[in-house]
Design a protein around this motif. Structure first.
Motif, PDB file in Angstrom:
ATOM      1  N   ARG A 162       6.786  54.361  36.941  1.00 31.69           N
ATOM      2  CA  ARG A 162       8.139  54.859  37.214  1.00 31.69           C
ATOM      3  C   ARG A 162       8.765  55.441  35.947  1.00 31.69           C
ATOM      4  O   ARG A 162       9.329  56.546  35.969  1.00 31.69           O
ATOM      5  CB  ARG A 162       8.971  53.685  37.750  1.00 31.69           C
ATOM      6  N   GLN A 163       8.658  54.698  34.833  1.00 33.22           N
ATOM      7  CA  GLN A 163       9.273  55.163  33.586  1.00 33.22           C
ATOM      8  C   GLN A 163       8.695  56.517  33.176  1.00 33.22           C
ATOM      9  O   GLN A 163       9.422  57.429  32.794  1.00 33.22           O
ATOM     10  CB  GLN A 163       9.018  54.186  32.419  1.00 33.22           C
ATOM     11  N   ASP A 164       7.368  56.639  33.266  1.00 30.84           N
ATOM     12  CA  ASP A 164       6.736  57.884  32.800  1.00 30.84           C
ATOM     13  C   ASP A 164       7.137  59.080  33.657  1.00 30.84           C
ATOM     14  O   ASP A 164       7.443  60.146  33.141  1.00 30.84           O
ATOM     15  CB  ASP A 164       5.209  57.743  32.778  1.00 30.84           C
ATOM     16  N   LEU A 166       9.801  59.434  35.459  1.00 26.80           N
ATOM     17  CA  LEU A 166      11.218  59.787  35.279  1.00 26.80           C
ATOM     18  C   LEU A 166      11.452  60.412  33.903  1.00 26.80           C
ATOM     19  O   LEU A 166      12.400  61.178  33.718  1.00 26.80           O
ATOM     20  CB  LEU A 166      12.111  58.559  35.486  1.00 26.80           C
ATOM     21  N   ARG A 167      10.580  60.107  32.954  1.00 23.25           N
ATOM     22  CA  ARG A 167      10.696  60.784  31.650  1.00 23.25           C
ATOM     23  C   ARG A 167      10.269  62.254  31.804  1.00 23.25           C
ATOM     24  O   ARG A 167      10.869  63.155  31.262  1.00 23.25           O
ATOM     25  CB  ARG A 167       9.801  60.084  30.625  1.00 23.25           C
ATOM     26  N   GLU A 168       9.204  62.463  32.621  1.00 23.48           N
ATOM     27  CA  GLU A 168       8.676  63.829  32.772  1.00 23.48           C
ATOM     28  C   GLU A 168       9.559  64.692  33.682  1.00 23.48           C
ATOM     29  O   GLU A 168       9.784  65.864  33.411  1.00 23.48           O
ATOM     30  CB  GLU A 168       7.265  63.780  33.350  1.00 23.48           C
ATOM     31  N   PRO A 170      13.097  64.112  34.965  1.00 23.08           N
ATOM     32  CA  PRO A 170      14.219  63.164  34.916  1.00 23.08           C
ATOM     33  C   PRO A 170      15.127  63.196  36.139  1.00 23.08           C
ATOM     34  O   PRO A 170      15.789  62.199  36.433  1.00 23.08           O
ATOM     35  CB  PRO A 170      15.001  63.597  33.670  1.00 23.08           C
ATOM     36  N   THR A 282      11.429  71.890  34.677  1.00 21.66           N
ATOM     37  CA  THR A 282      11.034  70.482  34.462  1.00 21.66           C
ATOM     38  C   THR A 282       9.802  70.107  35.289  1.00 21.66           C
ATOM     39  O   THR A 282       9.192  69.069  35.049  1.00 21.66           O
ATOM     40  CB  THR A 282      12.165  69.479  34.822  1.00 21.66           C
TER      41      THR A 282
END
Ligand SMILES: Cc1cc2nc3c(=O)[nH]c(=O)nc-3n(C[C@H](O)[C@H](O)[C@H](O)COP(=O)(O)OP(=O)(O)OC[C@H]3O[C@@H](n4cnc5c(N)ncnc54)[C@H](O)[C@@H]3O)c2cc1C
Length: 577
Positions: A162-164, A166-168, A170, A282
């Motif tokens: 999830r973190q990755d 949402l970093r890629e 956002p 993005t």
């Protein structure tokens, strides 16, 4: 493929003389044209007729995915997945100028959702999947990798935390639990690939004809009747085999031969183009494959710097004049807002819309998404005065057209008592000859065009991505200088002339919507359309009245088919209706 001049007049003249043709193909979509090319390569004399421009039905309205069909695993259509994955890998090799690998991202909102319905579907029991969890998706992607192993050219799937993700990306809905990534492919110019198949077929067998704006109007006795949409002239001939590749119009074409059997249960699918360049950026060239309301799969991707969003799946009886209607706009924008809750979007972001009808097999299913996407070729045997059989090309995907065309060709060869001379498995299409997914052949082509013809790298790149190796012939023509269009600077007068003379362009809309994809790249205003008509008019020697008619035709097409109002007021951007 060269830049051979192909004139409509010469084709029509030939049609006046030909009394008999072994194979007549009705419909210049991807399936008809794939069959035309294959038969031509086998030395079979054939004619293809298309009522509008080439590729003007479903083949011009896809999500532009060349894919193995991940979702067909759910319906247990393993043969179709195997075939689609193999054909996807082949197109990456044979049409490398237009087909490229595409990373797909699946946002996942649960861990175990869909396990029970997926199991039931797998066992061919009734079930509807409304939410696919991480476990089901992981298993599906593992199987999908196995099916795509033949001639593999792309990486395997992976899960992304999830973190990755949402970093890629956002702006994605933060309620997701995890995401998956896998590879399929996409096609930049489906319209051009169909035209290139036509040109390849005519080059392989120079007596063969693929002609647009020529309608199959029916069968009288044993005679096939064709009508030129421009002059109204009728042509009459006999054939040994009729191939009905009329897509969603298949039942109508069969009915006009007095053979009525319901074969088609078409569903409409629509797409929107949204001017959201920041969001497109993005995505880093990836497509999002996501669940909309009720578990329906939709796609969202970056198409040339803007966002392509689709599609719907609605049963329709009449394939003529389909548009993306208000309910579909609401559905697609609603799905977008759930996927990207932080990104403001409304109808003012729409700068183009399109719709098409999938020629699916007739069915009585309540869920259109559950109807098989596999193909078939039912035969209507000779009957009464009609002495030839009719084969209808029902269903199929863009992706699998070569395999479908090969099956159709084999059947026809058998009927004609002929043998296959060569396979199309490894035959490149049009400007794809000699190119591959590796950068080196394209670099070599770019360098040759720059050094031999003095074009800038930017212009050489533009031509190579538009025409593949065929850019060499065009570069030769452009070497003496170009007159770039002021309001459509992507094109020069000379490039437009070359395409009109070699690619059977009859109307300005054939050029704009059938030989380029610029209409999906940005909003085009009145000035751009006007200048385009003038440029084509100079090649075609149109007088003022003819130019006015062509411009009106373009503007009407924008309004009626794509729901965009093009205003004459200067610098006014087209508005969504
Ligand atoms: C919304 C949507 C999204 C899709 N997305 C994808 C995708 O991403 N990937 C994929 O692989 N597939 C996709 N497909 C499926 C694919 O586009 C179709 O299966 C395929 O294009 C069907 O091609 P066809 O040649 O059979 O039919 P069509 O392309 O519809 O061609 C039939 C042609 O026959 C012509 N015709 C009809 N009547 C006559 C007549 N009397 N005389 C002469 N000509 C006639 C029509 O004008 C038309 O051009 C999608 C389809 C839709 C609608």
């Amino acid at each position: 493929m060269t830049g051979t001049v192909t004139t409509r007049g010469a084709h029509l003249e030939a049609l006046r003389r030909i009394g008999h043709i072994p194979v007549l193909i009705v419909g210049g979509g991807i399936n008809g044209m794939g069959t035309f090319r294959d038969l031509s390569l086998q030395g079979v004399d054939c004619i293809l007729v298309e009522q509008g421009d080439f590729c003007s039905g479903a083949s011009r309205a896809p999500s532009r995915m060349i894919h193995g069909g991940l979702k067909y695993l759910e319906t247990g259509e393993f043969r179709l997945v195997r075939e689609s994955a193999a054909e996807r890998n082949r197109l990456l090799c044979n049409a490398a100028h237009y087909v490229s690998p595409l990373e797909m991202i699946i946002p996942i909102h649960s861990w175990f959702g869909g396990v029970v319905p997926a199991l039931r579907k797998f066992l061919r029991m009734p079930a509807k999947i409304t939410e696919r969890g991480a476990l089901v998706i992981k298993l599906g992607l593992w199987l999908y990798d196995l099916y795509g192993a033949l001639n593999r050219v792309m990486p395997r799937h992976r899960m992304i935390s999830r973190q990755d993700i949402l970093r890629e990306i956002p702006d994605l809905d933060p309620s997701l639990k995890i995401a998956a990534s896998y590879y399929d492919a996409w096609i930049t110019s489906p319209e051009r690939l169909v035209v290139e198949l036509a040109l390849d077929g005519m080059a392989a067998n120079p007596d063969n004809i693929a002609l647009n704006h020529l309608r199959f109007s029916g069968v009288k006795g044993n005679q096939v009747e064709l009508q030129d949409a421009q002059s109204g002239e009728f042509f009459s001939l006999t054939c040994d085999v009729l191939v009905n590749a009329a897509g969603a119009w298949i039942d109508r074409v069969n009915a006009s031969t007095s053979a009525s059997r319901r074969m088609i249960g078409g569903t409409k699918g629509s797409h929107l183009m949204l001017d959201l360049p920041a969001l497109a950026e993005t995505l880093h060239g990836r497509m999002i494959y996501f669940e909309a309301d009720g578990g329906r799969i939709c796609i969202l991707s970056n198409f040339m710097g803007n966002v392509l969003l689709g599609s719907t799946d609605i049963p329709v009886d009449d394939p003529d004049g389909v548009i993306c209607d208000d309910d579909e706009v609401d559905y697609l924008l609603g799905a977008f807002r759930r996927l990207f809750p932080q990104v403001p979007v409304d109808r003012s972001n729409i700068f183009f819309s399109y719709a098409g009808v999938r020629p699916l097999p007739a069915n009585d299913m309540s869920d259109p998404g559950a109807v098989s996407r596999d193909h078939s070729m039912p035969e209507l045997p000779p009957e009464g005065e009609r002495q030839f059989p009719i084969f209808s090309l029902v269903g199929g995907k863009w992706t699998t057209f070569r395999a479908f065309s090969a099956e159709a060709t084999d059947e026809i060869l058998g009927r004609l008592g002929k043998r296959r001379l060569s396979s199309t498995v490894d035959v490149p299409i049009g400007g794809g000859a000699g190119l591959s997914q590796a950068a080196a052949p394209t670099e070599k082509l770019l360098s040759a065009i720059m050094s031999d013809h003095g074009l800038s790298r930017h212009r050489a790149y533009q031509l190579v991505t538009r025409y593949g190796v065929r850019a060499k012939f065009l570069a030769q023509v452009l070497a003496d200088g170009e007159t770039v269009l002021a309001s459509l600077p992507e094109f020069s007068q000379e490039e437009i002339a070359f395409i009109c003379e070699t690619e059977l362009v009859l109307h300005a809309e054939d050029f704009l919507f059938g030989r380029t994809s610029v209409f999906l790249e940005r909003p085009l205003d009145h000035a751009a359309l006007n200048e385009l008509v003038d440029a084509i008019g100079s090649v075609r020697s149109w007088d003022d009245a003819h130019r006015v008619t062509e411009l009106e035709r373009l503007i009407e097409r924008y309004r009626k088919t794509h729901r965009m109002v093009v205003s004459e007021r200067q610098n006014r951007r087209p508005q969504f209706l």
